[in-house]
Design a protein around this motif. Structure first.
Motif, PDB file in Angstrom:
ATOM      1  N   GLY A  21       1.998  -0.174   5.756  1.00 36.07           N
ATOM      2  CA  GLY A  21       2.662   1.091   5.474  1.00 36.07           C
ATOM      3  C   GLY A  21       4.168   1.058   5.499  1.00 36.07           C
ATOM      4  O   GLY A  21       4.817   2.114   5.585  1.00 36.07           O
ATOM      5  N   LEU A  22       4.758  -0.121   5.385  1.00 35.71           N
ATOM      6  CA  LEU A  22       6.219  -0.229   5.425  1.00 35.71           C
ATOM      7  C   LEU A  22       6.889   0.591   4.328  1.00 35.71           C
ATOM      8  O   LEU A  22       7.964   1.143   4.528  1.00 35.71           O
ATOM      9  N   THR A  67      -4.436  -2.166   9.022  1.00 35.50           N
ATOM     10  CA  THR A  67      -4.173  -2.378  10.444  1.00 35.50           C
ATOM     11  C   THR A  67      -5.463  -2.691  11.185  1.00 35.50           C
ATOM     12  O   THR A  67      -5.520  -3.626  12.000  1.00 35.50           O
ATOM     13  N   GLN A  68      -6.504  -1.933  10.881  1.00 37.42           N
ATOM     14  CA  GLN A  68      -7.793  -2.177  11.532  1.00 37.42           C
ATOM     15  C   GLN A  68      -8.323  -3.562  11.176  1.00 37.42           C
ATOM     16  O   GLN A  68      -8.915  -4.240  12.026  1.00 37.42           O
ATOM     17  N   ALA A  69      -8.102  -3.992   9.933  1.00 34.56           N
ATOM     18  CA  ALA A  69      -8.538  -5.326   9.527  1.00 34.56           C
ATOM     19  C   ALA A  69      -7.839  -6.397  10.359  1.00 34.56           C
ATOM     20  O   ALA A  69      -8.462  -7.392  10.764  1.00 34.56           O
ATOM     21  N   CYS A  70      -6.554  -6.210  10.638  1.00 32.96           N
ATOM     22  CA  CYS A  70      -5.824  -7.161  11.480  1.00 32.96           C
ATOM     23  C   CYS A  70      -6.360  -7.164  12.909  1.00 32.96           C
ATOM     24  O   CYS A  70      -6.503  -8.230  13.535  1.00 32.96           O
ATOM     25  N   LEU A  71      -6.666  -5.989  13.435  1.00 32.49           N
ATOM     26  CA  LEU A  71      -7.258  -5.905  14.769  1.00 32.49           C
ATOM     27  C   LEU A  71      -8.618  -6.591  14.801  1.00 32.49           C
ATOM     28  O   LEU A  71      -8.953  -7.294  15.771  1.00 32.49           O
ATOM     29  N   ASP A  72      -9.378  -6.411  13.727  1.00 32.28           N
ATOM     30  CA  ASP A  72     -10.693  -7.056  13.638  1.00 32.28           C
ATOM     31  C   ASP A  72     -10.560  -8.579  13.617  1.00 32.28           C
ATOM     32  O   ASP A  72     -11.384  -9.294  14.196  1.00 32.28           O
ATOM     33  N   VAL A  73      -9.531  -9.069  12.934  1.00 31.98           N
ATOM     34  CA  VAL A  73      -9.297 -10.519  12.892  1.00 31.98           C
ATOM     35  C   VAL A  73      -9.030 -11.042  14.303  1.00 31.98           C
ATOM     36  O   VAL A  73      -9.621 -12.058  14.718  1.00 31.98           O
ATOM     37  N   VAL A 106       0.859  -1.187   0.000  1.00 21.64           N
ATOM     38  CA  VAL A 106       0.000   0.000   0.000  1.00 21.64           C
ATOM     39  C   VAL A 106       0.897   1.239   0.000  1.00 21.64           C
ATOM     40  O   VAL A 106       1.992   1.243   0.548  1.00 21.64           O
ATOM     41  N   PHE A 107       0.420   2.291  -0.632  1.00 23.56           N
ATOM     42  CA  PHE A 107       1.205   3.513  -0.741  1.00 23.56           C
ATOM     43  C   PHE A 107       0.433   4.724  -0.244  1.00 23.56           C
ATOM     44  O   PHE A 107       0.728   5.854  -0.597  1.00 23.56           O
ATOM     45  N   ASP A 108      -0.544   4.475   0.596  1.00 18.72           N
ATOM     46  CA  ASP A 108      -1.396   5.535   1.111  1.00 18.72           C
ATOM     47  C   ASP A 108      -1.618   5.262   2.601  1.00 18.72           C
ATOM     48  O   ASP A 108      -1.922   4.136   2.989  1.00 18.72           O
ATOM     49  N   GLU A 109      -1.465   6.296   3.420  1.00 21.30           N
ATOM     50  CA  GLU A 109      -1.567   6.097   4.864  1.00 21.30           C
ATOM     51  C   GLU A 109      -2.955   5.638   5.291  1.00 21.30           C
ATOM     52  O   GLU A 109      -3.095   4.839   6.226  1.00 21.30           O
ATOM     53  N   ALA A 110      -3.975   6.106   4.596  1.00 22.05           N
ATOM     54  CA  ALA A 110      -5.332   5.673   4.933  1.00 22.05           C
ATOM     55  C   ALA A 110      -5.510   4.173   4.665  1.00 22.05           C
ATOM     56  O   ALA A 110      -6.143   3.456   5.446  1.00 22.05           O
ATOM     57  N   GLU A 111      -4.921   3.688   3.568  1.00 20.51           N
ATOM     58  CA  GLU A 111      -4.975   2.253   3.283  1.00 20.51           C
ATOM     59  C   GLU A 111      -4.236   1.454   4.349  1.00 20.51           C
ATOM     60  O   GLU A 111      -4.688   0.380   4.759  1.00 20.51           O
ATOM     61  N   ALA A 112      -3.113   1.967   4.785  1.00 28.18           N
ATOM     62  CA  ALA A 112      -2.341   1.282   5.822  1.00 28.18           C
ATOM     63  C   ALA A 112      -3.124   1.219   7.132  1.00 28.18           C
ATOM     64  O   ALA A 112      -3.114   0.190   7.824  1.00 28.18           O
TER      65      ALA A 112
END
Length: 282
Positions: A77-78, A50-56, A40-46
């Motif tokens: 966002g690496l 991250t939220q998707a991982c927290l949701d998992v 990903v190249f956009d902070e909002a996407e990152a």
């Protein structure tokens, strides 16, 4: 997805993925869930990844299924900044530690290897048993990397894979036979180190080699597990469970499935036949 990707991807939503995990658990299989996404190249996407991982992690805890989490740090966002990725990793690992769960950091292409190692070292020192890494047999430097990790940390949970990215012969074995040989070498090496080994393979030779090695060296089944991809050799997965081995299935889900799916076809072109066949089914 209808033309074949659904064989390898457990749906586009977390709810669909959790249902597939539940079904796998009923058959004695444990799981690692992966919300698909990378580069990903956009902070909002990152932030969204991250939220998707927290949701998992929340969904695993709330549903009671037996699963941990795998992730790619480029999705967090690496490529934007190391600091941003670290910030997101801390959020995820704080939650994993809260739930006493485990997060596996996938190794990506060679260009990201050094920074991945740097971040992993920082996180490992803070989160201990709650974080692990993937090691790729096709890289020349792998044995040296493993020796350092095994010697530096009290516990080192590594997933051992052959490697799925196209790399230069300057950094990776160009010959499949050399990769296969190095793969068996790192399996033996990590099992003998006393650390936990996740032997991620669909190769009968590697599976049988591992079985023979642990028997010969009296290595308990609790010190290792086999891992395979969702949709690949499911019959073998169930056979290993019946034989008394731990078998973890790597279960990806999400909308961003194309890159993952493409690598599965590249690794085994016979998978393309499955898709073509599906295209002509009514």
């Amino acid at each position: 997805m209808k033309l074949g990707a659904a064989r390898f991807v457990a749906g586009e939503t977390l709810k669909e993925a959790i249902e597939q995990v539940r079904l796998l658990n009923k058959e004695g299989l444990v799981v690692t869930l992966d919300h698909l996404g990378e580069f990903v190249f956009d902070e909002a996407e990152a932030r969204a990844s991250t939220q998707a991982c927290l949701d998992v992690l929340d969904a695993i805890h709330e549903s009671g299924v037996v699963s941990n989490l795998s992730l790619k740090m480029t999705s967090l966002g690496l490529d934007l900044s190391k600091e941003l990725c670290l910030k997101h990793m801390h959020l995820i690992l704080d939650k994993a530690r809260q739930y006493d769960n485990f997060v596996r950091i996938d190794m990506e292409d060679y260009a990201h290897l050094d920074v991945t190692m740097e971040i992993f070292d920082e996180l490992k020192r803070e989160y201990g048993k709650h974080v692990g890494l993937v090691i790729q047999a096709y890289l020349y430097r792998t044995v040296d990397d493993m020796k350092r990790l095994e010697n530096e940390y009290e516990t080192m949970n590594l997933r051992l894979v052959k490697g799925a990215y196209m790399e230069s012969p300057k950094v990776a074995f160009p010959n499949k036979a050399e990769v296969d040989t190095n793969y068996l070498k790192i399996i033996d090496m990590h099992l003998q180190s006393g650390h936990f080994a996740a032997v991620a393979t669909h190769d009968d030779n590697a599976i049988n080699h591992t079985k023979q090695f642990v028997k010969q060296h009296n290595i308990p089944n609790e010190q290792f597990e086999f891992q395979m991809l969702y949709g690949v050799r499911p019959e073998t997965q169930r056979e290993l469970v019946k034989e008394g081995y731990a078998m973890r299935v790597y279960v990806p889900y999400g909308n961003d499935w194309y890159g993952y799916f493409s690598r599965r076809i590249a690794e085994r072109p016979a998978n393309a036949f499955f898709i073509i066949k599906n295209m002509f089914r009514k």
